[in-house]
Design a protein around this motif. Sequence first.
Motif: not given
Length: 129
Positions: A11, A62, A45
């Motif tokens: 993340g 991510d 992301s």
Amino acid sequence: MQVTPFLMFQGNAEAAIDFYRGIFPDLEVVELTRWGAEGPGKEGSVYQARLSIAGQMVRCFDSPPVHDFGFTPAFSFFIDGDDETQVDALWTALSDGGKALMPIGDYGFSRRFGWVEDRFGISWQLNLP
């Protein structure tokens, strides 16, 4: 055949890329794509990124699932600096929010060496040959 380090973030890949861009002036984002609404990663992301840092290609993304593991100092980036000023500047920048694994100093095998884990958990060995 080509071997490329691959960093799996959970993340915060884009924050790491921005952080490294501020430290390594020659960092080039060669490719950056994002997860879309269809997933499985969080929309927006990093789906895939390819970076060039001092000529070394690095891939990252991510990870959609959360893992019980992160980065380990058993893998590190090893940087031979050009001079003491450069090594010290890298140390200062990479240790901001991170932690020293071996404080910068003279260890006999190098006149200036330090090993640091940055705020993202990536390990860097800084050396003045």
